[in-house]
Write a protein that holds these residues in place. Structure first.
Motif, PDB file in Angstrom:
ATOM      1  N   GLU A 581       0.833  -1.207   0.000  1.00  0.00           N
ATOM      2  CA  GLU A 581       0.000   0.000   0.000  1.00  0.00           C
ATOM      3  C   GLU A 581       0.865   1.254   0.000  1.00  0.00           C
ATOM      4  N   ILE A 582       1.960   1.236   0.751  1.00  0.00           N
ATOM      5  CA  ILE A 582       2.863   2.389   0.805  1.00  0.00           C
ATOM      6  C   ILE A 582       3.468   2.655  -0.571  1.00  0.00           C
ATOM      7  N   ILE A 583       3.820   1.602  -1.290  1.00  0.00           N
ATOM      8  CA  ILE A 583       4.416   1.754  -2.625  1.00  0.00           C
ATOM      9  C   ILE A 583       3.385   2.258  -3.637  1.00  0.00           C
ATOM     10  N   SER A 584       2.186   1.717  -3.558  1.00  0.00           N
ATOM     11  CA  SER A 584       1.180   2.001  -4.588  1.00  0.00           C
ATOM     12  C   SER A 584       0.271   3.177  -4.269  1.00  0.00           C
ATOM     13  N   GLY A 585       0.143   3.503  -2.962  1.00  0.00           N
ATOM     14  CA  GLY A 585      -0.804   4.540  -2.584  1.00  0.00           C
ATOM     15  C   GLY A 585      -2.243   4.074  -2.701  1.00  0.00           C
ATOM     16  N   GLN A 586      -2.444   2.766  -2.788  1.00  0.00           N
ATOM     17  CA  GLN A 586      -3.792   2.212  -2.932  1.00  0.00           C
ATOM     18  C   GLN A 586      -4.072   1.229  -1.805  1.00  0.00           C
ATOM     19  N   LYS A 587      -5.341   1.146  -1.389  1.00  0.00           N
ATOM     20  CA  LYS A 587      -5.744   0.168  -0.389  1.00  0.00           C
ATOM     21  C   LYS A 587      -5.745  -1.226  -0.995  1.00  0.00           C
ATOM     22  N   ASN A 588      -5.524  -2.214  -0.171  1.00  0.00           N
ATOM     23  CA  ASN A 588      -5.506  -3.596  -0.656  1.00  0.00           C
ATOM     24  C   ASN A 588      -6.801  -3.978  -1.340  1.00  0.00           C
ATOM     25  N   ASN A 589      -7.905  -3.434  -0.861  1.00  0.00           N
ATOM     26  CA  ASN A 589      -9.199  -3.820  -1.413  1.00  0.00           C
ATOM     27  C   ASN A 589      -9.753  -2.795  -2.395  1.00  0.00           C
ATOM     28  N   ALA A 590      -8.888  -1.894  -2.867  1.00  0.00           N
ATOM     29  CA  ALA A 590      -9.345  -0.928  -3.865  1.00  0.00           C
ATOM     30  C   ALA A 590      -9.506  -1.617  -5.212  1.00  0.00           C
ATOM     31  N   TYR A 591     -10.285  -1.019  -6.095  1.00  0.00           N
ATOM     32  CA  TYR A 591     -10.474  -1.576  -7.432  1.00  0.00           C
ATOM     33  C   TYR A 591      -9.429  -1.005  -8.381  1.00  0.00           C
ATOM     34  N   HIS A 592      -9.040  -1.820  -9.346  1.00  0.00           N
ATOM     35  CA  HIS A 592      -8.010  -1.429 -10.306  1.00  0.00           C
ATOM     36  C   HIS A 592      -8.605  -1.355 -11.706  1.00  0.00           C
ATOM     37  N   HIS A 593      -8.167  -0.363 -12.438  1.00  0.00           N
ATOM     38  CA  HIS A 593      -8.763  -0.117 -13.755  1.00  0.00           C
ATOM     39  C   HIS A 593      -8.543  -1.276 -14.720  1.00  0.00           C
ATOM     40  N   GLU A 594      -7.339  -1.847 -14.697  1.00  0.00           N
ATOM     41  CA  GLU A 594      -7.053  -2.931 -15.642  1.00  0.00           C
ATOM     42  C   GLU A 594      -7.860  -4.182 -15.316  1.00  0.00           C
ATOM     43  N   THR A 595      -7.860  -4.542 -14.065  1.00  0.00           N
ATOM     44  CA  THR A 595      -8.568  -5.755 -13.617  1.00  0.00           C
ATOM     45  C   THR A 595      -9.423  -5.364 -12.418  1.00  0.00           C
ATOM     46  N   PRO A 596     -10.625  -4.830 -12.643  1.00  0.00           N
ATOM     47  CA  PRO A 596     -11.410  -4.174 -11.605  1.00  0.00           C
ATOM     48  C   PRO A 596     -11.815  -5.052 -10.438  1.00  0.00           C
ATOM     49  N   SER A 597     -11.702  -6.355 -10.544  1.00  0.00           N
ATOM     50  CA  SER A 597     -12.107  -7.184  -9.407  1.00  0.00           C
ATOM     51  C   SER A 597     -10.920  -7.764  -8.645  1.00  0.00           C
ATOM     52  N   LEU A 598      -9.702  -7.372  -8.977  1.00  0.00           N
ATOM     53  CA  LEU A 598      -8.528  -7.848  -8.248  1.00  0.00           C
ATOM     54  C   LEU A 598      -8.265  -6.965  -7.039  1.00  0.00           C
ATOM     55  N   ASN A 599      -7.862  -7.559  -5.911  1.00  0.00           N
ATOM     56  CA  ASN A 599      -7.371  -6.736  -4.811  1.00  0.00           C
ATOM     57  C   ASN A 599      -5.906  -6.408  -5.098  1.00  0.00           C
ATOM     58  N   LEU A 600      -5.305  -5.609  -4.204  1.00  0.00           N
ATOM     59  CA  LEU A 600      -3.943  -5.134  -4.467  1.00  0.00           C
ATOM     60  C   LEU A 600      -2.942  -6.273  -4.539  1.00  0.00           C
ATOM     61  N   ILE A 601      -3.061  -7.254  -3.636  1.00  0.00           N
ATOM     62  CA  ILE A 601      -2.119  -8.378  -3.644  1.00  0.00           C
ATOM     63  C   ILE A 601      -2.162  -9.103  -4.981  1.00  0.00           C
ATOM     64  N   GLU A 602      -3.361  -9.409  -5.452  1.00  0.00           N
ATOM     65  CA  GLU A 602      -3.504 -10.092  -6.740  1.00  0.00           C
ATOM     66  C   GLU A 602      -2.949  -9.240  -7.878  1.00  0.00           C
ATOM     67  N   HIS A 603      -3.234  -7.944  -7.789  1.00  0.00           N
ATOM     68  CA  HIS A 603      -2.795  -7.034  -8.853  1.00  0.00           C
ATOM     69  C   HIS A 603      -1.270  -6.987  -8.949  1.00  0.00           C
ATOM     70  N   VAL A 604      -0.615  -6.884  -7.770  1.00  0.00           N
ATOM     71  CA  VAL A 604       0.855  -6.847  -7.762  1.00  0.00           C
ATOM     72  C   VAL A 604       1.415  -8.174  -8.257  1.00  0.00           C
ATOM     73  N   TRP A 605       0.835  -9.277  -7.835  1.00  0.00           N
ATOM     74  CA  TRP A 605       1.290 -10.598  -8.271  1.00  0.00           C
ATOM     75  C   TRP A 605       1.148 -10.749  -9.783  1.00  0.00           C
ATOM     76  N   TYR A 606       0.063 -10.243 -10.297  1.00  0.00           N
ATOM     77  CA  TYR A 606      -0.183 -10.276 -11.746  1.00  0.00           C
ATOM     78  C   TYR A 606       0.918  -9.507 -12.484  1.00  0.00           C
ATOM     79  N   LEU A 607       1.192  -8.274 -12.000  1.00  0.00           N
ATOM     80  CA  LEU A 607       2.201  -7.444 -12.673  1.00  0.00           C
ATOM     81  C   LEU A 607       3.613  -8.002 -12.475  1.00  0.00           C
ATOM     82  N   TRP A 608       3.881  -8.587 -11.320  1.00  0.00           N
ATOM     83  CA  TRP A 608       5.194  -9.202 -11.076  1.00  0.00           C
ATOM     84  C   TRP A 608       5.448 -10.324 -12.081  1.00  0.00           C
ATOM     85  N   GLY A 609       4.438 -11.136 -12.312  1.00  0.00           N
ATOM     86  CA  GLY A 609       4.574 -12.225 -13.275  1.00  0.00           C
ATOM     87  C   GLY A 609       4.755 -11.729 -14.696  1.00  0.00           C
TER      88      GLY A 609
END
Length: 708
Positions: A581-609
C-alpha cells in the motif's frame, strides 16, 4: 466402543442403547461418544491416545496428542510432539481438577479406573439422545462439541487451552497464574517465594518462575509450617506421591516430617493425600469452581508474617481505642472539609480555575518522576476544553480521540472509551497491560490513563501528522510523501515490529497492523499504535489459536482469518500488505482499472509475473523513486504475503533485506489468489477468468487479553 473409518475420517460410536450408528464427518480425528476411554490396557500394552490429523486432508498422525500421563497422580496431558502444552489436573473422584466446568450439571459423566488390568479415564453420556464429539484439532486445541438437530451442525461448548493460564508453565516454577489479576500481571509467586528475575516480571514475563525468598535450610526444623493457597489446579503431579488412605491432617504431618516435601493437598477435598517433593510447576488459581487448596511449606519468618497479617487488630483493646479516636478525628475533619468546600465554591469560577491549574502543575511535576501515571478527570477535561468538538482528532469502535494540552505546554492525545463499548473496555485493559513499559522510538508512547466512574481514557503523546492513511490514500496529501519518506516509514514500521516480536522482553503479536494504526510525528517518523487487540506470547510460545477472530479484513493472514491461528507471521503478512500500500498509494481492497475485481495483492502478483511490477508505483512518486529500492520493496512485500506462514520471512529478515542489497528468494503464490479466478501458466502470465475480492471490514469481537 466400535470405531468405523470412511476415507480416513474416524467416526463412530456406540449409543447407550448399544445400537451402532455410523456417520461420516469432515473433522480431523473426531469421535462421537457414549462411553469412550483413553488410557493404558496393561494386559495388551495398548495405549489409547487421541491425536490430531497431519493436515486438513491427511488423516495421518499429527503433531498434537491427548494422552494419560502415567507418572505421579494420573492426569490427561496435551502434547505437541513431546512438548507438554496443557494438563487436566488429577482426578478427584468426580472430575479432573483443572476442568472446574465439569460439574454435576455437565452433559456427560467422567470416571476414572485404575487396577491391575487397566488405567484409563472415561466419559459417559448422561442423556442418551445427545451426540458428543471430542477432538484434538490441527491447532492443538481439545474441543468438546454437541450436535444440534435444529441447526444440523456441531456446537462447541468447551475447549482447552482457552486462556493464557491454561498454558503449561505460564508462570514458571513456584509461580501461580490467576487470570482474574487482569489488567495487572497474571503471575504471582507462591507463599515464601519471590520472582527469580524482578526485571522480567516487571515486564510481564513470568516464564522464569520464582525462587525461595530465603535460601538454605529455613524450611526445615522447628517453627516451619504451611500456608494455604485456595481454589487451585494443583501443581504438576509427575513428581508427586499420592496416598488415598491418609486424611488431610495426616498428610500435613507426613509432609512436615520430610524436609524435601514442599507442599501437600487432598485428593478429593477431604480425603487422600498428594505430596510434592520437587519443583511446584504449573499452578493456577480459580475465582470459583474449584474446591482444592494447596498447602505450601514456608519458613518460620514467612509463617509469622502471615500470622501477623491475619490477626485482626480489633482484638487488641489498645488498638480498638485508637480506632475509635481515629474515627472521631476523621468525622471532625470531614465536617470541616465540607464547610471549607462550600465557602470556596462561593468565591467564583476564577479562583476554582486557579486551583485546577495548581492541581495540574502538581500532576505534571509528578510525571517527571514516573513513566506512567494516573490523571484525574478534571485535568483531562480542562486539557481538552471539556472534550470540545474542535479538539476531536478521530473516532473508532472504541470511542473518540481528542487533542489536549497540559498546563506545562505538553500536547497529548486522549483516547476516550465509549461507555457502551464492551470491546473498548477490553482494549483499554490490553493497552495498559501491554505498552505501559514498552519503549521504542517506533511505538507510540502511552503516558498514562484516567479511570473515574464509567470513564476510561488512555493518554498518549500527541503526534501532529495523525495517521499514515490520511496521507497515503489522499491524492493531494500523498504527494507530500516522496519515496525517501515512504522508505523511511517502511523501515521504521519494520523495526517497531521486530522490537515487539523479538527485542522486547515480551513477545507481542499486534494483530491489527494497518495504515490507520501507524501514527506520524512532526518529522514523519512512524509509530505503531492501538494495541487493543495485541497478544502476549510467553516463554517459547510461537503460535496460538482463537475462536474469536479480531482485526481488519484485507490485512489479516489467511490462517488467521479462516482458522483463527495467529503468530508473528500473521503480523508479517499485515506488514507485507501495508508495504504494498505504501508503494502504490492504494488500499488492498481498492479496485483497479485494468482488472477491476482484483485486490492489491492479486494485482501486484499479476504485474510481477508480467515483469511490470513498477506499474503499481504511486504516480506521484515517479520522479523521486529509486528503482532498485522500489523493486526490492515490492519483492519483500510479496514474500511477506505468501500463502503459507512458514514461507514468510521473520521481521529480522525483513529488516535485513530492507537495508541490504542482497539476494532474496523468489516469492511464491500469495494468499487470497483464487485458483478458480486465475491460473498461472508456463509463461508466467495470468489467464483471466472470474475474479473475486474481499471487502475491508474491521472485526469488532474482542477476546480475553490472554490466551484464547
Amino acid at each position: 466402543m466400535v470405531q468405523l473409518w470412511d476415507s480416513g475420517n474416524l467416526v463412530l460410536v456406540q449409543q447407550p442403547s448399544q445400537n451402532i450408528v455410523w456417520q461420516s464427518f469432515d473433522y480431523p480425528t473426531d469421535t462421537l461418544l457414549s462411553g469412550m476411554k483413553l488410557g493404558l490396557d496393561r494386559r495388551t500394552g495398548l495405549n489409547r491416545v487421541l491425536t490430531s490429523w497431519k493436515s486438513a486432508d491427511d488423516p495421518g498422525t499429527g503433531e498434537y496428542s491427548l494422552s494419560l500421563n502415567l507418572n505421579g497422580s494420573l492426569e490427561f496431558c496435551l502434547y505437541k510432539d513431546s512438548t507438554r502444552l496443557w494438563r487436566s489436573g488429577p482426578w478427584d473422584g468426580q472430575r479432573w481438577t483443572g476442568i472446574p466446568a465439569m460439574s454435576s450439571h455437565f452433559i456427560f459423566k467422567g470416571s476414572f479406573v485404575k487396577n491391575e488390568d487397566e488405567v484409563y479415564g472415561m466419559w459417559q453420556l448422561i442423556n442418551s439422545s445427545i451426540f458428543i464429539k471430542l477432538m484434538v484439532d490441527l491447532t492443538g486445541h481439545i474441543q468438546w462439541s454437541t450436535w444440534r438437530d435444529k441447526d444440523q451442525q456441531w456446537f462447541q461448548f468447551w475447549s482447552a487451552p482457552e486462556e493464557s493460564c491454561d498454558d503449561y508453565m505460564q508462570c514458571g516454577s513456584y509461580g501461580l497464574c490467576n487470570p482474574d489479576n487482569a489488567p495487572n500481571f497474571e503471575c504471582t509467586c507462591l507463599p515464601g517465594f519471590e520472582p527469580k528475575s524482578t526485571r522480567d516480571w516487571y515486564l510481564r514475563d513470568g516464564s522464569g518462575g520464582c525462587v525461595r525468598k530465603r535460601a538454605g535450610n529455613g524450611t526445615c526444623g522447628n517453627g516451619v509450617g504451611f500456608l494455604r493457597v485456595p481454589r487451585v489446579k494443583v501443581p504438576d503431579t509427575s513428581m508427586a506421591r499420592e496416598e488415598s488412605n491418609l486424611t488431610l491432617k495426616a498428610c500435613e504431618k507426613t509432609c512436615l516430617k520430610n524436609c524435601s516435601c514442599v507442599a501437600y493437598s487432598s485428593v478429593n477435598g477431604e480425603k487422600g493425600c498428594i505430596r510434592w517433593y520437587g519443583e511446584l510447576l504449573d499452578t493456577r488459581q480459580y475465582s470459583n469452581g474449584s474446591n482444592h487448596d494447596l498447602y505450601v511449606r514456608v519458613d518460620a519468618i514467612e509463617l509469622e508474617e502471615s500470622r501477623g497479617k491475619s490477626k485482626s487488630f480489633l482484638h487488641n483493646k489498645g488498638m480498638l481505642a485508637g480506632l475509635i479516636v481515629a474515627i472521631a478525628t476523621f468525622f471532625i475533619l470531614s465536617v470541616f472539609l465540607v464547610f471549607w468546600f462550600v465557602i470556596k465554591k462561593k468565591k467564583g469560577c476564577s479562583q476554582e480555575k486557579g486551583n485546577d491549574i495548581g492541581e495540574m502543575k502538581e500532576i505534571d511535576e509528578r510525571r517527571r518522576h514516573q513513566d506512567f501515571m494516573f490523571f484525574d478527570m478534571r485535568t483531562i477535561s480542562t486539557a481538552t476544553k471539556n472534550f470540545s468538538l474542535d479538539n476531536k482528532l478521530g473516532q473508532g469502535g472504541f470511542g473518540f480521540v481528542y487533542k489536549g494540552q497540559l498546563v506545562n505546554g505538553q500536547e497529548i492525545a486522549v483516547k476516550r472509551l465509549s461507555k457502551d463499548s464492551g470491546q473498548g473496555i477490553e482494549q483499554f485493559k490490553n493497552e495498559v497491560t501491554l505498552i505501559a513499559k514498552l519503549q521504542h522510538k517506533n511505538l507510540v508512547k502511552l503516558l498514562g490513563c484516567c479511570i473515574e466512574g464509567e470513564e476510561k481514557m488512555l493518554i498518549y503523546e500527541y503526534l501532529p501528522n495523525k495517521s499514515l492513511d490520511t496521507f497515503l490514500f489522499d491524492e493531494m496529501k500523498g504527494s507530500a510523501l516522496e519515496w525517501k519518506k515512504r522508505f523511511n516509514i517502511t523501515t521504521g514500521i519494520a523495526r517497531g515490529l521486530l522490537y515487539l516480536h523479538q527485542d522486547s522482553r515480551l513477545k507481542i503479536i499486534h494483530r491489527d497492523l494497518k495504515a490507520s494504526n501507524i501514527l506520524l510525528d512532526a518529522g514523519m517518523n512512524p509509530k505503531i499504535s492501538d494495541f487493543g487487540m495485541a497478544k502476549i506470547f510467553g516463554g517459547n510460545q510461537n503460535e496460538a489459536n482463537t475462536n474469536r477472530v479480531v482485526g481488519t479484513y484485507g490485512y489479516m493472514s489467511p490462517e488467521y482469518a479462516m482458522k483463527g491461528s495467529f503468530s508473528e507471521k500473521s503480523d508479517v503478512f499485515s506488514f507485507g500488505v501495508l508495504l504494498l500500500e505504501i508503494i502504490s498509494g492504494q488500499k488492498n481492497n481498492a479496485y483497479h482499472h485494468e482488472t477491476p475485481s482484483l485486490n492489491l495483492i492479486e494485482h501486484v502478483w499479476y504485474l510481477w509475473g508480467e515483469g511490470r511490477a513498477l506499474d503499481i508505483v504511486d504516480p506521484s512518486l515517479h520522479e523521486s523513486i529509486s528503482v532498485h529500492e522500489v523493486l526490492r520493496c515490492i519483492q519483500i512485500g510479496l514474500l511477506c504475503v505468501e500463502e503459507y506462514a512458514a514461507n514468510r520471512p521473520t521481521m529480522s529478515e525483513v529488516v535485513f533485506m530492507l537495508g541490504n542489497e542482497t539476494s532474496r528468494p523468489s516469492p511464491k503464490q500469495p494468499a487470497f489468489i483464487f485458483n478458480r479466478a486465475h491460473e498461472w501458466d508456463n509463461t508466467s502470465a495470468f489467464k483471466a477468468g472470474e475474479h473475486c475480492s474481499m471487502n475491508e471490514v474491521t472485526i469488532t469481537s474482542i477476546e480475553d487479553i490472554r490466551r484464547d
